[in-house]
Design a protein around this motif. Structure first.
Motif, PDB file in Angstrom:
ATOM      1  N   GLU A   5      -5.178  -5.297  -4.261  1.00 35.75           N
ATOM      2  CA  GLU A   5      -6.600  -5.650  -4.339  1.00 35.75           C
ATOM      3  C   GLU A   5      -6.832  -7.083  -3.876  1.00 35.75           C
ATOM      4  O   GLU A   5      -7.787  -7.374  -3.164  1.00 35.75           O
ATOM      5  CB  GLU A   5      -7.102  -5.473  -5.770  1.00 35.75           C
ATOM      6  CG  GLU A   5      -7.226  -4.023  -6.205  1.00 35.75           C
ATOM      7  CD  GLU A   5      -7.601  -3.901  -7.668  1.00 35.75           C
ATOM      8  OE1 GLU A   5      -7.823  -4.955  -8.310  1.00 35.75           O
ATOM      9  OE2 GLU A   5      -7.664  -2.764  -8.179  1.00 35.75           O
ATOM     10  N   VAL A  49       2.264   1.612  -3.508  1.00 31.67           N
ATOM     11  CA  VAL A  49       1.231   2.078  -4.440  1.00 31.67           C
ATOM     12  C   VAL A  49       0.962   3.563  -4.236  1.00 31.67           C
ATOM     13  O   VAL A  49       0.828   4.332  -5.205  1.00 31.67           O
ATOM     14  CB  VAL A  49      -0.065   1.261  -4.263  1.00 31.67           C
ATOM     15  CG1 VAL A  49      -1.231   1.909  -5.006  1.00 31.67           C
ATOM     16  CG2 VAL A  49       0.133  -0.163  -4.772  1.00 31.67           C
ATOM     17  N   ASN A  50       0.886   4.006  -2.974  1.00 31.63           N
ATOM     18  CA  ASN A  50       0.657   5.424  -2.698  1.00 31.63           C
ATOM     19  C   ASN A  50       1.784   6.279  -3.262  1.00 31.63           C
ATOM     20  O   ASN A  50       1.546   7.375  -3.796  1.00 31.63           O
ATOM     21  CB  ASN A  50       0.526   5.662  -1.193  1.00 31.63           C
ATOM     22  CG  ASN A  50      -0.767   5.092  -0.631  1.00 31.63           C
ATOM     23  OD1 ASN A  50      -1.733   4.896  -1.366  1.00 31.63           O
ATOM     24  ND2 ASN A  50      -0.792   4.817   0.667  1.00 31.63           N
ATOM     25  N   ASP A 103       1.262   6.418  -6.841  1.00 31.18           N
ATOM     26  CA  ASP A 103       0.099   7.273  -7.104  1.00 31.18           C
ATOM     27  C   ASP A 103       0.506   8.743  -7.116  1.00 31.18           C
ATOM     28  O   ASP A 103       0.075   9.528  -7.978  1.00 31.18           O
ATOM     29  CB  ASP A 103      -0.981   7.054  -6.040  1.00 31.18           C
ATOM     30  CG  ASP A 103      -1.754   5.752  -6.243  1.00 31.18           C
ATOM     31  OD1 ASP A 103      -1.699   5.204  -7.368  1.00 31.18           O
ATOM     32  OD2 ASP A 103      -2.406   5.285  -5.287  1.00 31.18           O
ATOM     33  N   ARG A 110       0.840  -1.204   0.000  1.00 32.41           N
ATOM     34  CA  ARG A 110       0.000   0.000   0.000  1.00 32.41           C
ATOM     35  C   ARG A 110       0.874   1.252   0.000  1.00 32.41           C
ATOM     36  O   ARG A 110       0.577   2.233  -0.710  1.00 32.41           O
ATOM     37  CB  ARG A 110      -0.924  -0.015   1.219  1.00 32.41           C
ATOM     38  CG  ARG A 110      -1.925   1.130   1.233  1.00 32.41           C
ATOM     39  CD  ARG A 110      -2.945   0.981   2.351  1.00 32.41           C
ATOM     40  NE  ARG A 110      -3.882  -0.097   2.077  1.00 32.41           N
ATOM     41  CZ  ARG A 110      -3.894  -1.260   2.680  1.00 32.41           C
ATOM     42  NH1 ARG A 110      -2.981  -1.527   3.613  1.00 32.41           N
ATOM     43  NH2 ARG A 110      -4.779  -2.191   2.367  1.00 32.41           N
ATOM     44  N   HIS A 150       3.384  -0.187 -11.289  1.00 38.13           N
ATOM     45  CA  HIS A 150       2.273   0.436 -10.563  1.00 38.13           C
ATOM     46  C   HIS A 150       1.005  -0.407 -10.699  1.00 38.13           C
ATOM     47  O   HIS A 150       0.316  -0.706  -9.708  1.00 38.13           O
ATOM     48  CB  HIS A 150       2.049   1.840 -11.123  1.00 38.13           C
ATOM     49  CG  HIS A 150       1.110   2.661 -10.306  1.00 38.13           C
ATOM     50  ND1 HIS A 150       0.596   3.859 -10.729  1.00 38.13           N
ATOM     51  CD2 HIS A 150       0.567   2.459  -9.067  1.00 38.13           C
ATOM     52  CE1 HIS A 150      -0.210   4.357  -9.801  1.00 38.13           C
ATOM     53  NE2 HIS A 150      -0.239   3.528  -8.781  1.00 38.13           N
ATOM     54  N   GLN A 160      -0.932  -2.583  -7.689  1.00 38.11           N
ATOM     55  CA  GLN A 160      -2.350  -2.320  -7.406  1.00 38.11           C
ATOM     56  C   GLN A 160      -3.151  -3.614  -7.428  1.00 38.11           C
ATOM     57  O   GLN A 160      -4.023  -3.829  -6.580  1.00 38.11           O
ATOM     58  CB  GLN A 160      -2.902  -1.334  -8.447  1.00 38.11           C
ATOM     59  CG  GLN A 160      -2.501   0.112  -8.214  1.00 38.11           C
ATOM     60  CD  GLN A 160      -3.038   1.036  -9.289  1.00 38.11           C
ATOM     61  OE1 GLN A 160      -3.059   0.674 -10.466  1.00 38.11           O
ATOM     62  NE2 GLN A 160      -3.459   2.236  -8.897  1.00 38.11           N
ATOM     63  N   SER A 161      -2.830  -4.484  -8.385  1.00 39.19           N
ATOM     64  CA  SER A 161      -3.524  -5.773  -8.481  1.00 39.19           C
ATOM     65  C   SER A 161      -3.237  -6.630  -7.252  1.00 39.19           C
ATOM     66  O   SER A 161      -4.144  -7.256  -6.695  1.00 39.19           O
ATOM     67  CB  SER A 161      -3.087  -6.497  -9.755  1.00 39.19           C
ATOM     68  OG  SER A 161      -3.672  -7.770  -9.845  1.00 39.19           O
TER      69      SER A 161
END
Length: 578
Positions: free
Chosen positions: A351, A211-212, A215, A208, A343, A347-348
């Motif tokens: 999830e 990913v952030n 992002d 996370r 990225h 994300q996958s």
């Protein structure tokens, strides 16, 4: 050897249709065809009546040793042929384990070969199998009632199945088992996810964060190439401007000779000629075109110089943006142009990890639902069992008393399961307990010392439960030990009654039992050759006069050498005619 054929063996009610024995113990070769109904097996003392049971035991997965191989032989070879048309559960199992013969779905041929070293091999319908497979299919085909490891009534699972069959609602018991399996599968999956939840949580936290970070970078596809191109242009702005100015001077605005000025002078010289050759006319045309192109180039240079913006602030922004991209790429140990795909991949993964919490919650809800369904159905089954247990006890005990065991009684014990988890067998376990003497506490069947008592109690149970169970081939070994007269006759009638529903084999010493068989096999021994001290076993089907003589012999105390009186023969004939 068989002195005469023993029926066709093709009747669809016959389960064990043929037994072939070669080089087993004192048997050189026997091939026995069996008929439906009750088969009584009698013979002289020491003739080898146990040969059939021993051979059957090997086909059912008994442990082998080199002692079963006939003296001088390389191997013992035993085959048992079954007709499974009345045993759909056996056919289904064979099919599921890829052991079914498609062209002959009603056939099950079991073969066991024991070498002189004691090692054995086994086949089912021609397919090699291990002993566990042999035992599994054997239990579906034949049930030997004696002090024998294949006696299913020593297994409490059999007691439960027979009681559930007796309730006439075996489908409910299956539903309870299925719900238990569904709950266990759901629970195992939930526990596996919970065991990894801490590790998963730490992993999710790291991903996370990554990913952030990506992002915030928000790098778009193609952006890196565009930035590199813009950076290169802005970084070389001074050189580009000075070059454009220098080119403008060379083309038109220089104080000395320029390209445009030189071409125009050349055109002026050509125009002063009164007469020009074709070549000079061509030169004039080319120079004219060159003059036009240089004028266009001068116009482009002036526009470039007028519009040019060095923009050092934008250059600094691009430089910082590229530095951030390369820094994060080094951190993740990937090329800068691979950051967008990284990225998407992270994300996958995130999830999937976030969904594990949702999955665990869904499994928890399923656990509650399955427990509720199980409790409802298992409670229904418990009520049916409690109601049926008393009736089953009463009917079995009536049969036990008719077999000369008036002091014996059976109790169907229902013991609550203490397990918190849904058990396949329901809310209680079922066990048949027996007391053989007044005042004696009921004990498990396996603790009954007398093989004869055990066989007769098993017979009584089978007579009652056979009305609701899928009865396989049943073998009773010496169920008439210690009885005689009317009790022996009762045993015979019960065996014949079982034979009417399926197939029964009975090794007996009682004329009252043997006389009620649908088929009568006589086991005898004879010298293998004249003057030979070794003996072999023969099995003969008795009919007519020979059967009357065998019953008379048994009535006379089974003496191997005796004269038959008219009275004994008449008594035997009377018994056979009833």
């Amino acid at each position: 050897m068989i002195s005469e054929p023993l029926g066709s063996g093709n009747d669809t009610h016959t389960m064990l249709t043929q037994l072939t024995i070669a080089n087993y113990a004192i048997v050189d070769h026997l091939e026995i065809d069996f008929q439906p109904g009750m088969t009584a097996i009698t013979g002289e003392t020491g003739a080898g009546k146990s040969i059939i049971l021993g051979a059957l035991g090997l086909t059912l997965g008994d442990r082998s040793d080199k002692g079963v191989v006939s003296h001088g032989a390389k191997r013992a070879d035993i085959s048992a042929l079954f007709n499974t048309s009345k045993l759909p559960h056996a056919q289904k199992w064979l099919d599921e384990n890829e052991l079914l013969i498609e062209d002959e779905p009603d056939t099950c041929l079991i073969r066991r070969v024991v070498g002189e070293d004691g090692r054995s091999k086994a086949w089912v319908n021609g397919f090699p199998v291990n002993l566990q497979v042999l035992k599994t299919i054997g239990e579906m085909l034949i049930d030997i009632h004696s002090q024998h490891e294949h006696q299913s009534l020593l297994n409490r699972a059999t007691h439960q199945r027979q009681l559930d069959d007796f309730t006439a609602n075996a489908g409910l018991a299956k539903e309870v088992r299925d719900l238990s399996r569904q709950w266990r599968s759901n629970n195992e999956r939930m526990r596996a996810l919970l065991e990894h939840s801490e590790e998963t949580s730490a992993q999710a936290q790291l991903i996370r964060y990554q990913v952030n970070e990506l992002d915030e970078l928000s790098l778009e596809d193609g952006e890196l190439e565009a930035l590199d191109e813009e950076y290169s242009r802005l970084n070389s702005a001074d050189t580009t401007l000075s070059t454009a100015q220098e080119l403008l001077i060379l083309c038109q605005e220089g104080e000395e000779q320029t390209l445009l000025g030189g071409i125009n002078h050349a055109l002026s010289v050509l125009q002063e000629l009164r007469t020009k050759t074709s070549a000079l006319n061509n030169v004039a045309e080319l120079l004219g075109n060159a003059s036009v192109q240089i004028e266009e180039a001068v116009a482009d240079l002036r526009r470039e110089i007028d519009q040019f913006d060095a923009n050092p602030e934008r250059l600094e922004q691009i430089n910082q943006r590229l530095a951030d991209i390369h820094s994060i790429a080094r951190k993740h140990k990937v090329a800068p142009d691979q950051l967008p795909s990284l990225h998407a991949e992270l994300q996958s993964q995130l999830e999937g990890l976030d969904n594990s919490d949702e999955t665990i919650e869904a499994l928890r809800q399923q656990d509650v639902a399955l427990r509720k369904q199980y409790q409802e159905q298992a409670s229904k089954l418990s009520k049916l069992r409690a109601k049926a247990a008393g009736e089953l006890e009463q009917r079995i005990n009536e049969q036990i008393a008719s077999l000369g065991m008036s002091n014996a009684s059976l109790k169907v014990a229902l013991s609550p399961n203490n397990a918190d988890s849904p058990a396949p067998g329901g809310l209680e376990s079922v066990e048949f307990l027996v007391s053989t003497n007044p005042g004696q506490e009921p004990r498990p069947l396996i603790k009954i010392a007398s093989g004869g008592e055990l066989s007769r109690i098993s017979l009584a149970i089978q007579v009652i439960t056979a009305q609701t169970s899928a009865t396989p081939t049943l073998v009773f070994d010496e169920v008439d030990v210690g009885i005689g007269g009317s009790v022996a006759r009762s045993v015979g009638r019960l065996l014949r009654e079982l034979g009417e529903r399926g197939q029964v084999f009975c090794v007996t010493h009682q004329a009252q039992v043997a006389s009620l068989g649908h088929q009568h096999l006589f086991v005898s021994k004879s010298a293998k050759a004249a003057g030979d001290k070794s003996f072999g076993t023969e099995i003969t089907e008795l009919r007519g006069e020979e059967q009357v003589k065998e019953i008379a012999r048994m009535l006379g105390g089974e003496s191997e050498t005796q004269d038959f009186t008219p009275e004994s023969l008449a008594h035997a004939q009377e018994m056979l005619s009833v």
